[in-house]
Design an enzyme around this catalytic site. Structure first.
Site, PDB file in Angstrom:
ATOM      1  N   GLU A  39       0.829  -1.198   0.000  1.00  0.00           N
ATOM      2  CA  GLU A  39       0.000   0.000   0.000  1.00  0.00           C
ATOM      3  C   GLU A  39       0.868   1.254   0.000  1.00  0.00           C
ATOM      4  OE1 GLU A  39      -2.306  -0.541   3.496  1.00  0.00           O
ATOM      5  OE2 GLU A  39      -3.224  -2.400   2.781  1.00  0.00           O
ATOM      6  N   GLU A  70      -4.704  -6.304   2.882  1.00  0.00           N
ATOM      7  CA  GLU A  70      -3.527  -7.100   3.236  1.00  0.00           C
ATOM      8  C   GLU A  70      -3.643  -8.546   2.764  1.00  0.00           C
ATOM      9  OE1 GLU A  70      -3.259  -3.419   5.140  1.00  0.00           O
ATOM     10  OE2 GLU A  70      -4.941  -4.855   5.255  1.00  0.00           O
ATOM     11  N   PHE A  93       1.768  -1.298   8.515  1.00  0.00           N
ATOM     12  CA  PHE A  93       2.003  -1.248   9.957  1.00  0.00           C
ATOM     13  C   PHE A  93       1.748  -2.632  10.546  1.00  0.00           C
ATOM     14  CE2 PHE A  93       1.427   3.292   9.332  1.00  0.00           C
ATOM     15  CZ  PHE A  93       2.322   3.848  10.228  1.00  0.00           C
ATOM     16  N   PRO A  99      -5.450  -9.116   8.790  1.00  0.00           N
ATOM     17  CA  PRO A  99      -6.275  -9.584   7.672  1.00  0.00           C
ATOM     18  C   PRO A  99      -5.535 -10.540   6.739  1.00  0.00           C
ATOM     19  CG  PRO A  99      -6.610  -7.243   8.006  1.00  0.00           C
ATOM     20  CD  PRO A  99      -5.456  -7.633   8.877  1.00  0.00           C
ATOM     21  N   HIS A 139      -0.851   0.710  15.392  1.00  0.00           N
ATOM     22  CA  HIS A 139       0.347   1.166  14.697  1.00  0.00           C
ATOM     23  C   HIS A 139       1.618   0.923  15.510  1.00  0.00           C
ATOM     24  CE1 HIS A 139      -2.746   3.247  12.411  1.00  0.00           C
ATOM     25  NE2 HIS A 139      -1.839   3.638  11.527  1.00  0.00           N
TER      26      HIS A 139
END
Length: 340
Positions: A39, A70, A93, A99, A139
Site C-alpha cells: 500500500e 492485506e 504497519f 487480515p 500502529h
C-alpha cells in the site's frame, strides 16, 4: 550520506530507512524477478519512505501500489512466488497484518511442505513493528510470537543499518518465505553500511562481551540493551549483550554458550511476556544449560495488555531502568519484583 573507510572496504553512513531502501534497490537491480508490492509504496514511497524513488526507477510493474487489502497483498505475492518471482510484500504497519494472517500461516508457510518440496516460496514479508513513535491504535504492535510459532516461516528482526541492509538482501535471495520485522522507531538511527557484507538468517550476534550476566534482546530493544550495559558499568556490572536477530529458527547455541560463561540471563522485548519469544529463550536455556545458571532467568517485556495510548507508551515499553532492575535481581541485589 557520508563515505568512510574501514580496513575491509568503503562504507557509507546512512539511516536504517536508507539502508533498507538501498537493499531493495540493489535487489531489484540484481534480479529481474524481484517485485515489490504494498500500500502506497509507489508514488508515495511508503509511509516511512522505505521505497522512495523505486517506482520511478523500476516502473509500476515492479513496484506495485496495491489496494488497501492485506489479504490481497499476501495472496498476490503467493501467486507471484508460485510462478517463480521473488515478491517483497510490505505490510504498512504491524497491526494491519491480521487480515493477511490466514494467508501467511495457512498458505505461505505450508506450500513448500505441502508439495513435498516441488513448490518453493521465495516471498519476503516486510513489517514495521514495535512502538515508540507516538502512534495511534494498531500502529505500534509486536506480533512476532504469532509468526515465530509457525513452522515453515522464517522470522527475522533487524536492529541497525548494516544488519538491515544485509538481512534484507539475504531474505530476498532466500527460497523460503521470510518475515522481516523492522523496528520503526529505529528507522532514523544512523550507522556504517558496507553493501558487500552478507548475513545469514539464523544466527544471533554477540554485540558486547561480558562476564556477569547475559542480556538478550532483538529489534528495537537492542539499542536499549546496549545503553543498559553502558549504564551498568557505573555499578561495576559487566553485561554481555546478544542481538537475537532470528526468532525462527532460534539460535539456541549462541545464547546457551553465553549463559554458560555468565551464569545469568535477562531477556528483553516490547511484546507482552506471556507465551512470548522470551518464554522460549528462557525455556531453551533451562533445557540446554540448567546446571550453569546461578540465578533464575528474568524477562523484561511489554505488559499483558493491548498496546496503550501514545501518551503513556513510555510506561509500557521496557527501558534501561527496568532492564537494570532485572539484572540486579539475577545478581541478588534485589529480592523480589515488588522491590523493582
Amino acid at each position: 550520506m557520508t563515505a568512510t573507510m574501514t580496513d575491509a572496504a568503503a562504507t557509507t553512513t546512512m539511516t536504517m530507512a536508507a539502508a533498507l531502501n538501498a537493499a531493495l534497490r540493489d535487489a531489484l537491480e540484481a534480479d529481474g524477478d524481484v517485485v515489490l508490492i504494498g500500500e502506497d509504496i509507489g508514488a508515495l514511497g511508503g509511509v516511512f519512505r522505505i521505497t522512495d524513488g523505486l517506482k520511478e526507477r523500476f516502473g509500476p510493474a515492479r513496484v506495485i501500489d496495491s489496494p488497501l487489502a492485506e489479504s490481497g497483498i499476501i495472496g498476490a505475492s503467493v501467486g507471484m512466488a508460485y510462478r517463480g518471482m521473488r515478491a517483497v510484500a510490505e505490510i504498512q504497519f504491524d497491526g494491519f497484518v491480521y487480515p493477511g494472517f490466514d494467508q501467511i500461516v495457512a498458505q505461505v508457510s505450508r506450500l513448500h511442505y505441502r508439495t513435498n518440496g516441488l513448490v518453493q516460496m521465495p516471498l519476503t514479508i516486510r513489517i514495521p513493528f514495535g512502538g515508540g513513535i507516538g502512534a495511534v491504535e494498531h500502529h505500534s504492535e509486536s506480533p512476532e510470537a504469532y509468526f515465530a510459532h509457525t513452522p515453515g516461516l522464517r522470522v527475522v528482526t533487524v536492529a541497525d543499518p548494516q544488519d538491515a541492509y544485509s538481512t534484507m538482501r539475504a531474505a530476498i535471495e532466500c527460497d523460503d518465505p521470510v518475515m522481516v520485522l523492522e523496528p520503526k522507531r529505529r528507522y532514523w538511527s544512523k550507522g556504517a553500511v558496507d553493501t558487500s557484507v552478507t548475513a545469514d538468517l539464523a544466527s544471533a550476534r554477540v554485540l558486547r562481551e561480558g562476564r556477569d550476566a547475559t542480556l538478550v534482546a532483538y529489534g528495537p530493544l537492542v539499542v536499549t540493551a546496549l545503553e543498559a550495559a553502558v549504564a551498568a558499568e557505573d555499578d561495576g556490572i559487566d553485561l554481555e549483550v546478544i542481538d537475537l536477530r532470528s526468532l525462527s529458527p532460534l539460535d539456541r547455541d549462541t545464547v546457551a554458550a553465553s549463559v554458560r560463561r555468565t551464569g545469568r540471563l535477562v531477556v528483553a522485548h516490547e511484546a507482552p511476556g506471556t507465551v512470548s519469544v522470551s518464554s522460549e529463550v528462557i525455556a531453551s536455556v533451562v533445557e540446554d544449560c540448567f546446571a550453569h545458571l546461578e540465578a533464575a532467568p528474568e524477562r523484561v517485556t511489554g505488559y499483558d495488555t493491548p498496546y496503550p495510548p501514545a501518551a503513556v507508551e513510555d510506561h509500557y515499553l521496557p527501558g534501561i531502568d527496568r532492564i537494570l532492575d532485572a539484572v540486579d535481581r539475577t545478581l541478588g541485589r534485589r529480592n523480589s519484583r515488588e522491590a523493582a
